[in-house]
Write a protein that holds these residues in place. Structure first.
Motif, PDB file in Angstrom:
ATOM      1  N   VAL A 196       0.829  -1.197   0.000  1.00  0.00           N
ATOM      2  CA  VAL A 196       0.000   0.000   0.000  1.00  0.00           C
ATOM      3  C   VAL A 196       0.865   1.249   0.000  1.00  0.00           C
ATOM      4  O   VAL A 196       0.578   2.226  -0.675  1.00  0.00           O
ATOM      5  N   GLU A 197       1.957   1.221   0.752  1.00  0.00           N
ATOM      6  CA  GLU A 197       2.837   2.381   0.812  1.00  0.00           C
ATOM      7  C   GLU A 197       3.553   2.612  -0.513  1.00  0.00           C
ATOM      8  O   GLU A 197       3.846   3.740  -0.892  1.00  0.00           O
ATOM      9  N   ILE A 239      -6.530  11.435   4.875  1.00  0.00           N
ATOM     10  CA  ILE A 239      -5.349  11.427   3.992  1.00  0.00           C
ATOM     11  C   ILE A 239      -4.693  12.803   3.990  1.00  0.00           C
ATOM     12  O   ILE A 239      -3.466  12.938   4.088  1.00  0.00           O
ATOM     13  N   LYS A 240      -5.509  13.861   3.893  1.00  0.00           N
ATOM     14  CA  LYS A 240      -4.989  15.231   3.876  1.00  0.00           C
ATOM     15  C   LYS A 240      -4.290  15.593   5.176  1.00  0.00           C
ATOM     16  O   LYS A 240      -3.395  16.442   5.199  1.00  0.00           O
ATOM     17  N   LYS A 241      -4.706  14.955   6.269  1.00  0.00           N
ATOM     18  CA  LYS A 241      -4.091  15.234   7.568  1.00  0.00           C
ATOM     19  C   LYS A 241      -2.804  14.441   7.771  1.00  0.00           C
ATOM     20  O   LYS A 241      -2.178  14.519   8.823  1.00  0.00           O
ATOM     21  N   GLY A 242      -2.428  13.662   6.754  1.00  0.00           N
ATOM     22  CA  GLY A 242      -1.146  12.980   6.802  1.00  0.00           C
ATOM     23  C   GLY A 242      -1.177  11.515   7.181  1.00  0.00           C
ATOM     24  O   GLY A 242      -0.122  10.878   7.297  1.00  0.00           O
ATOM     25  N   TYR A 243      -2.372  10.947   7.385  1.00  0.00           N
ATOM     26  CA  TYR A 243      -2.463   9.530   7.711  1.00  0.00           C
ATOM     27  C   TYR A 243      -2.392   8.704   6.436  1.00  0.00           C
ATOM     28  O   TYR A 243      -2.939   9.091   5.397  1.00  0.00           O
ATOM     29  N   SER A 244      -1.736   7.561   6.510  1.00  0.00           N
ATOM     30  CA  SER A 244      -1.606   6.705   5.329  1.00  0.00           C
ATOM     31  C   SER A 244      -2.839   5.822   5.191  1.00  0.00           C
ATOM     32  O   SER A 244      -3.642   5.676   6.121  1.00  0.00           O
ATOM     33  N   ARG A 245      -2.981   5.214   4.017  1.00  0.00           N
ATOM     34  CA  ARG A 245      -4.127   4.344   3.769  1.00  0.00           C
ATOM     35  C   ARG A 245      -4.177   3.177   4.752  1.00  0.00           C
ATOM     36  O   ARG A 245      -5.222   2.854   5.309  1.00  0.00           O
ATOM     37  N   GLN A 246      -3.025   2.508   4.955  1.00  0.00           N
ATOM     38  CA  GLN A 246      -3.058   1.332   5.819  1.00  0.00           C
ATOM     39  C   GLN A 246      -3.347   1.723   7.259  1.00  0.00           C
ATOM     40  O   GLN A 246      -3.969   0.956   8.002  1.00  0.00           O
ATOM     41  N   GLU A 247      -2.929   2.917   7.676  1.00  0.00           N
ATOM     42  CA  GLU A 247      -3.248   3.378   9.025  1.00  0.00           C
ATOM     43  C   GLU A 247      -4.752   3.593   9.181  1.00  0.00           C
ATOM     44  O   GLU A 247      -5.342   3.227  10.206  1.00  0.00           O
ATOM     45  N   LYS A 269     -14.405  -0.920  14.557  1.00  0.00           N
ATOM     46  CA  LYS A 269     -15.519  -1.851  14.394  1.00  0.00           C
ATOM     47  C   LYS A 269     -15.709  -2.734  15.623  1.00  0.00           C
ATOM     48  O   LYS A 269     -16.796  -3.266  15.852  1.00  0.00           O
ATOM     49  N   HIS A 270     -14.653  -2.901  16.403  1.00  0.00           N
ATOM     50  CA  HIS A 270     -14.706  -3.777  17.577  1.00  0.00           C
ATOM     51  C   HIS A 270     -14.594  -2.988  18.877  1.00  0.00           C
ATOM     52  O   HIS A 270     -14.355  -3.576  19.934  1.00  0.00           O
ATOM     53  N   SER A 271     -14.754  -1.676  18.788  1.00  0.00           N
ATOM     54  CA  SER A 271     -14.602  -0.816  19.951  1.00  0.00           C
ATOM     55  C   SER A 271     -15.791   0.134  20.064  1.00  0.00           C
ATOM     56  O   SER A 271     -16.533   0.345  19.095  1.00  0.00           O
ATOM     57  N   THR A 272     -15.970   0.709  21.241  1.00  0.00           N
ATOM     58  CA  THR A 272     -17.015   1.723  21.416  1.00  0.00           C
ATOM     59  C   THR A 272     -16.570   3.057  20.819  1.00  0.00           C
ATOM     60  O   THR A 272     -17.394   3.945  20.615  1.00  0.00           O
ATOM     61  N   GLU A 273     -15.277   3.177  20.554  1.00  0.00           N
ATOM     62  CA  GLU A 273     -14.746   4.400  19.957  1.00  0.00           C
ATOM     63  C   GLU A 273     -14.863   4.328  18.430  1.00  0.00           C
ATOM     64  O   GLU A 273     -14.232   3.494  17.793  1.00  0.00           O
ATOM     65  N   LYS A 274     -15.666   5.202  17.839  1.00  0.00           N
ATOM     66  CA  LYS A 274     -15.898   5.180  16.395  1.00  0.00           C
ATOM     67  C   LYS A 274     -15.177   6.306  15.656  1.00  0.00           C
ATOM     68  O   LYS A 274     -15.212   6.355  14.427  1.00  0.00           O
ATOM     69  N   ASN A 275     -14.551   7.193  16.408  1.00  0.00           N
ATOM     70  CA  ASN A 275     -13.836   8.310  15.794  1.00  0.00           C
ATOM     71  C   ASN A 275     -12.451   7.836  15.346  1.00  0.00           C
ATOM     72  O   ASN A 275     -11.569   7.582  16.170  1.00  0.00           O
ATOM     73  N   LEU A 276     -12.268   7.701  14.048  1.00  0.00           N
ATOM     74  CA  LEU A 276     -11.008   7.160  13.532  1.00  0.00           C
ATOM     75  C   LEU A 276      -9.820   8.045  13.882  1.00  0.00           C
ATOM     76  O   LEU A 276      -8.724   7.547  14.148  1.00  0.00           O
ATOM     77  N   GLU A 277     -10.038   9.358  13.886  1.00  0.00           N
ATOM     78  CA  GLU A 277      -8.914  10.252  14.156  1.00  0.00           C
ATOM     79  C   GLU A 277      -8.414  10.095  15.593  1.00  0.00           C
ATOM     80  O   GLU A 277      -7.208  10.203  15.851  1.00  0.00           O
ATOM     81  N   LYS A 278      -9.327   9.817  16.531  1.00  0.00           N
ATOM     82  CA  LYS A 278      -8.897   9.581  17.917  1.00  0.00           C
ATOM     83  C   LYS A 278      -8.048   8.318  18.003  1.00  0.00           C
ATOM     84  O   LYS A 278      -7.038   8.279  18.709  1.00  0.00           O
ATOM     85  N   ILE A 279      -8.470   7.280  17.278  1.00  0.00           N
ATOM     86  CA  ILE A 279      -7.706   6.030  17.273  1.00  0.00           C
ATOM     87  C   ILE A 279      -6.346   6.249  16.637  1.00  0.00           C
ATOM     88  O   ILE A 279      -5.318   5.792  17.145  1.00  0.00           O
ATOM     89  N   LEU A 280      -6.333   6.981  15.554  1.00  0.00           N
ATOM     90  CA  LEU A 280      -5.080   7.256  14.854  1.00  0.00           C
ATOM     91  C   LEU A 280      -4.133   8.100  15.706  1.00  0.00           C
ATOM     92  O   LEU A 280      -2.915   7.898  15.673  1.00  0.00           O
ATOM     93  N   SER A 281      -4.681   9.031  16.474  1.00  0.00           N
ATOM     94  CA  SER A 281      -3.829   9.876  17.314  1.00  0.00           C
ATOM     95  C   SER A 281      -3.156   9.055  18.406  1.00  0.00           C
ATOM     96  O   SER A 281      -1.993   9.299  18.754  1.00  0.00           O
ATOM     97  N   VAL A 282      -3.879   8.063  18.942  1.00  0.00           N
ATOM     98  CA  VAL A 282      -3.292   7.176  19.951  1.00  0.00           C
ATOM     99  C   VAL A 282      -2.180   6.356  19.321  1.00  0.00           C
ATOM    100  O   VAL A 282      -1.097   6.177  19.902  1.00  0.00           O
ATOM    101  N   TYR A 283      -2.431   5.857  18.108  1.00  0.00           N
ATOM    102  CA  TYR A 283      -1.401   5.079  17.409  1.00  0.00           C
ATOM    103  C   TYR A 283      -0.146   5.927  17.171  1.00  0.00           C
ATOM    104  O   TYR A 283       0.984   5.441  17.336  1.00  0.00           O
ATOM    105  N   LYS A 284      -0.342   7.183  16.775  1.00  0.00           N
ATOM    106  CA  LYS A 284       0.802   8.046  16.492  1.00  0.00           C
ATOM    107  C   LYS A 284       1.667   8.245  17.739  1.00  0.00           C
ATOM    108  O   LYS A 284       2.890   8.407  17.638  1.00  0.00           O
TER     109      LYS A 284
END
Length: 207
Positions: A25-26, A51-59, A68-83
């Motif tokens: 993907v990268e 994508i515009k905020k700098g997250y990659s497709r695979q992220e 999908k398996h969490s109560t947290e549905k905000n992808l950006e919050k999940i991505l910020s934790v990963y970062k």
């Protein structure tokens, strides 16, 4: 979980969390990007904004899987934790998601689906592969399960390689990643073909 998505679920898991998929993907811009993120039920707007905020497709795909398996549905919050922690396992745990348990649950349900519908699956694969039911049954005696046989059929078609050769690679100790890489296939190409096979099988099972 709808049985139609059991196969898709486990294959999605193995591909999305595979280093091979990440590298592909990268390295490439895929014309099927829209089809792929539509499959994951991410809107064009949300996908493009991330994508515009700098997250990659695979992220984005991985974050969506966790959502999908969490109560947290905000992808950006999940991505910020990963970062912050740079670990998908730790990110999943942060949101109460046990990736290994999800994987094992999918595998269990997946095997049950195949066991219940083995005869119809073999019948379908005889047409798809051009092999006789006897030949396919013999493959299953060589430490090959129906799940592998379905994916092997997809790999066979996309690589123009006889399925018997794919089975031989497995007997030699090669896994999906090894075989897909050796045959120079895109992981997503195999995923989409295997998904198509399973949808066809599901339709037959429902008849």
């Amino acid at each position: 979980m709808n049985r139609n998505w059991l196969f898709v679920g486990i294959l999605s898991f193995s591909i999305i969390f595979s280093p091979l998929y990440i590298s592909k993907v990268e390295a490439h811009s895929h014309p099927q990007t829209e089809e792929r993120h539509m499959h994951f039920h991410i809107s064009d707007q949300e996908f493009n904004n991330l994508i515009k905020k700098g997250y990659s497709r695979q992220e984005i795909f991985r974050a969506h899987f966790i959502s999908k398996h969490s109560t947290e549905k905000n992808l950006e919050k999940i991505l910020s934790v990963y970062k912050k922690n740079q670990s998908w396992e730790e990110t999943a745990k942060h949101f109460g998601v046990d990736l290994e348990k999800i994987k094992q649950d999918h595998i269990k349900k997946h095997k049950q689906f195949y066991e219940r519908n083995k005869t119809k699956i073999i019948q379908y694969l005889t047409t798809y592969t051009g092999k006789s039911a006897t030949e396919l049954e013999n493959f299953l005696k060589d430490d090959v399960d129906l799940h592998f046989l379905v994916v092997a059929a997809a790999i066979s078609k996309k690589s123009n390689t006889d399925i018997s050769q794919i089975i031989q690679y497995k007997k030699e100790g090669k896994n999906y990643k090894d075989i897909i890489t050796m045959l120079k296939l895109e992981p997503n190409t195999v995923f989409m073909e295997a998904k198509k096979i399973h949808k066809d099988i599901y339709k037959i099972v429902q008849e």
